[in-house]
Write an enzyme that holds these catalytic residues in place. Structure first.
Site, PDB file in Angstrom:
ATOM      1  N   HIS A  97       0.869  -1.169   0.000  1.00  0.00           N
ATOM      2  CA  HIS A  97       0.000   0.000   0.000  1.00  0.00           C
ATOM      3  C   HIS A  97       0.908   1.222   0.000  1.00  0.00           C
ATOM      4  O   HIS A  97       1.696   1.417   0.920  1.00  0.00           O
ATOM      5  CB  HIS A  97      -0.919   0.027   1.227  1.00  0.00           C
ATOM      6  N   CYS A  98       0.818   2.005  -1.041  1.00  0.00           N
ATOM      7  CA  CYS A  98       1.693   3.175  -1.190  1.00  0.00           C
ATOM      8  C   CYS A  98       1.005   4.405  -0.602  1.00  0.00           C
ATOM      9  O   CYS A  98      -0.019   4.860  -1.106  1.00  0.00           O
ATOM     10  CB  CYS A  98       2.024   3.394  -2.667  1.00  0.00           C
ATOM     11  N   PHE A  99       1.582   4.944   0.452  1.00  0.00           N
ATOM     12  CA  PHE A  99       1.013   6.136   1.080  1.00  0.00           C
ATOM     13  C   PHE A  99       1.218   7.375   0.216  1.00  0.00           C
ATOM     14  O   PHE A  99       0.482   8.341   0.336  1.00  0.00           O
ATOM     15  CB  PHE A  99       1.624   6.346   2.470  1.00  0.00           C
ATOM     16  N   GLY A 102      -1.609   7.004  -2.240  1.00  0.00           N
ATOM     17  CA  GLY A 102      -2.881   6.758  -1.561  1.00  0.00           C
ATOM     18  C   GLY A 102      -3.663   5.597  -2.143  1.00  0.00           C
ATOM     19  O   GLY A 102      -4.892   5.620  -2.140  1.00  0.00           O
ATOM     20  N   ASN A 103      -2.948   4.591  -2.626  1.00  0.00           N
ATOM     21  CA  ASN A 103      -3.613   3.445  -3.231  1.00  0.00           C
ATOM     22  C   ASN A 103      -2.710   2.225  -3.080  1.00  0.00           C
ATOM     23  O   ASN A 103      -1.508   2.350  -2.865  1.00  0.00           O
ATOM     24  CB  ASN A 103      -3.873   3.722  -4.716  1.00  0.00           C
TER      25      ASN A 103
END
Length: 142
Positions: A97-99, A102-103
């Site tokens: 999950h890539c902060f 945001g996805n």
């Protein structure tokens, strides 16, 4: 967000001192390309697994094959499916999950993510080179 701040600083602070129209045009095109990739990553479906079975038939089937279902969202898993705790869904080919975007990064948007990373590295590296050249030119002409 940090890339957008660096990009805006480059466009309005550093680029006016560069007399090359090609360099200015290249930075603007690269900035637009990165912004489009960011929006694509933010809005793309990473490969969410949706429940396709009704609850009563699902309960009878889960008792037989408990390891084939996600314990959090009760969807059928494959060998590459993982549950993202942040998004609350199972993702096929889940990487992370890539902060920053945001996805989740999964099967459907992994190639866009790699292109985005390479493009960002090139953009930051060129910003660094251009900043160093501007500092050197500033100290030479003063």
């Amino acid at each position: 967000i940090m890339t957008i701040i660096i990009s805006i600083m480059t466009l309005f602070v550093i680029l006016p001192y560069i007399n090359s129209l090609f360099v200015t045009f290249f930075f603007i095109i690269l900035f637009i390309f990165n912004a489009v990739l960011y929006i694509l990553l933010f809005a793309s479906d990473p490969g969410k697994i949706k429940a396709s079975v009704s609850l009563p038939s699902l309960l009878s089937h889960i008792e037989e094959n408990i390891n084939d279902y996600c314990p959090y969202c009760i969807t059928k898993k494959t060998s590459t499916t993982k549950h993202c705790i942040i998004c609350g869904v199972c993702i096929d080919g889940f990487d992370h999950h890539c902060f920053w975007v945001g996805n989740c990064i999964g099967t459907n948007n992994y190639s866009i993510f790699l292109i985005f990373l390479i493009s960002e590295i090139i953009f930051i590296f060129l910003n660094l080179i251009e900043s160093v050249i501007c500092k050197i030119c500033f100290f030479i002409f003063i």
